[in-house]
Design a protein around this motif. Structure first.
Motif, short mmCIF file in Angstrom:
data_model
loop_
_atom_site.label_atom_id
_atom_site.label_comp_id
_atom_site.label_asym_id
_atom_site.label_seq_id
_atom_site.Cartn_x
_atom_site.Cartn_y
_atom_site.Cartn_z
N ASP A 434 6.34 6.37 9.11
CA ASP A 434 7.65 6.09 8.52
C ASP A 434 7.52 4.74 7.83
O ASP A 434 7.62 3.69 8.47
N MET A 435 7.27 4.76 6.53
CA MET A 435 7.00 3.53 5.80
C MET A 435 8.23 2.65 5.65
O MET A 435 8.11 1.46 5.38
N SER A 436 9.41 3.24 5.86
CA SER A 436 10.63 2.43 5.81
C SER A 436 10.73 1.51 7.03
O SER A 436 11.57 0.61 7.07
N VAL A 437 9.87 1.74 8.01
CA VAL A 437 9.80 0.90 9.20
C VAL A 437 8.51 0.08 9.22
O VAL A 437 8.52 -1.11 9.54
N ALA A 438 7.39 0.71 8.85
CA ALA A 438 6.07 0.10 9.04
C ALA A 438 5.69 -0.89 7.95
O ALA A 438 4.80 -1.72 8.16
N CYS A 439 6.34 -0.83 6.78
CA CYS A 439 5.92 -1.65 5.64
C CYS A 439 7.10 -2.46 5.10
O CYS A 439 8.17 -1.91 4.83
N LYS A 440 6.92 -3.76 4.96
CA LYS A 440 8.01 -4.65 4.55
C LYS A 440 8.61 -4.26 3.20
O LYS A 440 9.82 -4.21 3.04
N GLU A 441 7.75 -4.02 2.22
CA GLU A 441 8.26 -3.73 0.88
C GLU A 441 9.02 -2.41 0.83
O GLU A 441 9.93 -2.23 0.01
N TYR A 442 8.67 -1.48 1.68
CA TYR A 442 9.29 -0.16 1.67
C TYR A 442 10.45 -0.07 2.67
O TYR A 442 11.02 1.00 2.86
N TYR A 443 10.80 -1.17 3.30
CA TYR A 443 11.83 -1.17 4.33
C TYR A 443 13.18 -0.69 3.80
O TYR A 443 13.60 -1.04 2.69
N ASP A 444 13.83 0.13 4.59
CA ASP A 444 15.19 0.59 4.30
C ASP A 444 15.91 0.76 5.63
O ASP A 444 15.43 1.49 6.50
N PRO A 445 17.03 0.09 5.85
CA PRO A 445 17.71 0.17 7.15
C PRO A 445 18.47 1.46 7.37
O PRO A 445 18.84 1.78 8.50
N ASP A 446 18.68 2.23 6.29
CA ASP A 446 19.56 3.40 6.39
C ASP A 446 18.84 4.73 6.23
O ASP A 446 19.35 5.76 6.65
N ARG A 447 17.66 4.71 5.61
CA ARG A 447 16.97 5.97 5.31
C ARG A 447 15.48 5.83 5.63
O ARG A 447 14.90 4.77 5.46
N SER A 448 14.91 6.94 6.06
CA SER A 448 13.47 6.96 6.33
C SER A 448 12.71 7.51 5.13
O SER A 448 13.18 8.39 4.42
N MET A 449 11.51 6.96 4.93
CA MET A 449 10.57 7.51 3.95
C MET A 449 9.28 7.82 4.70
O MET A 449 8.59 6.92 5.17
N LEU A 450 9.00 9.09 4.87
CA LEU A 450 7.76 9.48 5.53
C LEU A 450 6.66 9.63 4.49
O LEU A 450 6.85 10.29 3.46
N GLU A 451 5.52 9.00 4.77
CA GLU A 451 4.33 9.19 3.95
C GLU A 451 3.34 9.97 4.81
O GLU A 451 3.03 9.56 5.94
N LEU A 452 2.87 11.10 4.29
CA LEU A 452 2.06 12.02 5.07
C LEU A 452 0.81 12.41 4.31
O LEU A 452 0.83 12.60 3.09
N VAL A 453 -0.29 12.56 5.04
CA VAL A 453 -1.54 13.06 4.46
C VAL A 453 -1.62 14.56 4.76
O VAL A 453 -1.65 14.97 5.92
N PHE A 454 -1.65 15.35 3.71
CA PHE A 454 -1.69 16.81 3.80
C PHE A 454 -3.16 17.22 3.75
O PHE A 454 -3.81 17.15 2.70
N ALA A 455 -3.72 17.64 4.90
CA ALA A 455 -5.14 17.96 4.95
C ALA A 455 -5.42 18.88 6.14
O ALA A 455 -4.73 18.79 7.16
#
Length: 579
Positions: A434-455
């Motif tokens: 959840d990059m909205s939590v793990a990364c400062k620049e991608y932080y969002d207090p209201d919404r999650s952004m999941l970054e996933l590796v499809f493999a």
């Protein structure tokens, strides 16, 4: 497969703009035309990467500004006293302390990924003048990222920086950007497919040295492996522990699955641990991956106390990592040029390189030439006269593996996640965060952004973005049973980006190791850099940086020869032709 959950009514198509922007001081090689936003095409030349996106009509708004400190990051671990870190630092210092050349070599480098930029950085440190040529409009190669119309970034991959990356860690220190790594707790967290929504952790205690901290983490986890399975697995690993590097290299001929069977390790260890590990390391399953790859990773992660500790970059890689390297190169007189695609390697009559010809017809001449492009692209550029030389012919065995990186912005903050990398253990997904939590620049207090590796992605690379998102949502419904449903009756998708890389890192199948080339080629004045070239780490960011240092080292060692060769070439060109 249910294909009705993502209709044109809830996710509308929109043109995507790819841009390389940020605080870039315009110089002669970074002109306004080279950093302007370019409209996305469906596929870049050579088939390296295709990009797709779908944006919901309504634009997203960030609740807080970029780079605000919100995650509970941990202090940088004490890496500076490890043997590998000291060795990497010693290699770096040789460039700065080397004898200054009376006439700097001009070295042209094709590719501005980590391998090409590292080659240029260390050549500049040694007093030479590198010129980096990047085909695309963005830095980073496999670290490339783009900003969409809403100001959100999407990346080529989910990049994790390990404590066991000594050359990468030295590079951050040399550039003065150690504070850009967000270190997380020393754990490995796996989803539990048989218990939807639950996770199992391997926690490495700070008080124990390596490898005891890793052994403790394994022994304390009783959810994934039983005690008999742990014992059999440990016995199976004994030859690797006792045999050292020679044993590790000898396992290149076996797949992970074959090695497990040979060592009598229960099949469930494969299912519980190594499927996830194989997909995370090389985007393929254990029945294809060379066991050498796994053993190298285990050796690096378990032999160093902080080897498996992970960090996220605090923002997008082109600006937060690649630009500091570019600035360093330029400060020492080097150049980095975007939108400069190599069309052909033109040869002299003796088989050496005459010049690099660009797609716009420009000819770039230098004292030495480096190709730091991915192996699949380089194979397309190999001149006909070189193709039967063993050094180049063996490259046919090295083929990039397809991978897909997925970004999904949801309309709410997901709760069933961590400020960490997570192993999904899904049939289709490798790792996610959840990059909205793990990364400062991608932080969002209201919404999650999941970054996933499809493999593994081989069967999916040619499918539509919509199909990929539908399949991803079905897997996410298992990971977040209370929050996500495949039909979006729970969390809804606001937008998504799908980044396809048909040829990523080379596929580490058995018997590839002898085919990896040294950085110094048999062609005088021509060199290679890239994580596929010969170096002791995996096909990874660490491998790319180390390959660049080894490539630069070879050129510095050959400097007098290369300089003399160039002078002789100039003299020959000045000899008048008899009428």
């Amino acid at each position: 497969m249910d294909t009705g959950c993502l209709s044109s009514m809830n996710i509308t198509g929109a043109k995507q703009v790819r841009s390389f922007v940020g605080q870039i001081h315009t110089q002669r090689c970074f002109t306004s035309s080279s950093v302007q936003a370019l409209k996305s095409s469906s596929r870049t030349s050579f088939g390296l990467t295709s990009f797709g996106s779908r944006n919901k009509g309504k634009k997203l708004r960030r609740g807080l500004g970029a780079l605000q400190v919100v995650s509970q990051d941990l202090p940088r671990p004490p890496l500076e006293n490890t043997i590998n870190y000291l060795e990497a630092g010693q290699l770096s210092s040789t460039f700065r302390s080397s004898e200054r050349p009376s006439k700097p070599l001009q070295v042209v480098i094709a590719g501005a990924g980590l391998a090409g930029l590292s080659t240029a950085k260390y050549l500049a440190d040694a007093g030479h003048k590198p010129i980096v040529l990047e085909a695309r409009d963005v830095l980073g190669g496999k670290l490339a990222a783009w900003k969409d119309d809403d100001g959100d970034w999407y990346e080529t991959g989910l990049h994790i920086f390990f404590g066991a990356y000594p050359n990468v860690q030295n590079l951050f220190g040399e550039l003065g950007i150690n504070d850009r790594l967000q270190w997380k707790e020393h754990s490995m967290i796996f989803a539990m497919p048989n218990k939807p929504g639950e996770y199992s952790r391997f926690d490495f205690p700070e008080v124990l040295p390596a490898p005891l901290n890793g052994i403790w983490a394994i022994l304390k986890n009783n959810e994934m492996l039983t005690w008999p399975e742990k014992v059999k697995f440990a016995i199976g690993l004994l030859p690797a522990m006792l045999g050292g590097q020679a044993y590790v290299e000898a396992q290149d001929g076996l797949t992970v699955s074959e090695w497990m069977e040979k060592q009598g390790v229960p099949a469930r260890v494969n299912d519980e641990v190594f499927i996830a590990m194989s997909k995370a390391l090389n985007f393929i399953n254990p029945d294809e991956l060379s066991m050498q790859c796994i053993l190298i990773a285990l050796n690096r992660f378990l032999q160093e106390k902080h080897g498996s500790k992970m960090a996220f970059l605090d923002g997008n890689p082109p600006e937060r990592l690649c630009m500091p390297i570019v600035n360093h190169i330029q400060s020492l007189g080097g150049e980095v040029r975007l939108n400069s695609r190599i069309k052909k390697i033109e040869l002299n009559s003796d088989g050496t390189v005459k010049h690099f010809e660009l797609s716009d017809g420009t000819q770039i001449t230098a004292d030495a030439y480096v190709c730091a492009a991915p192996v699949d692209i380089f194979k397309l550029l190999v001149p006909e006269a070189w193709r039967e030389i063993s050094y180049f012919k063996k490259l046919d065995k090295l083929v990039g593996v397809p991978v897909i990186n997925v970004h999904i912005w949801f309309d709410r903050k997901l709760k069933n996640t961590y400020d960490h990398l997570l192993f999904s253990r899904s049939p289709l997904l490798s790792v996610y965060a959840d990059m909205s939590v793990a990364c400062k620049e991608y932080y969002d207090p209201d919404r999650s952004m999941l970054e996933l590796v499809f493999a593994p992605a081989e069967e999916w690379i040619g499918r539509s973005d919509t199909e990929i998102i539908e399949a991803t949502m079905q897997e996410l419904a298992k990971l977040f049973p209370d929050e996500i449903a495949a039909d979006q009756s729970k969390a809804k998708i606001l937008k998504y980006h799908v980044v396809k890389t048909p040829r990523s890192v080379y596929k580490t199948i058995p018997d590839c190791e002898p085919c990896r080339p040294l950085q110094r080629s048999p062609i005088e004045g021509f060199y290679l850099a890239g994580d596929y070239t010969k170096q002791k780490y995996l096909a990874s960011m660490e491998g790319a940086v180390l390959s660049g240092k080894l490539c630069a080292q070879s050129i510095v060692q050959d400097a007098k020869l290369l300089s003399r060769r160039s002078q002789e070439s100039i003299k020959k060109s000045e000899v008048p032709v008899a009428s």
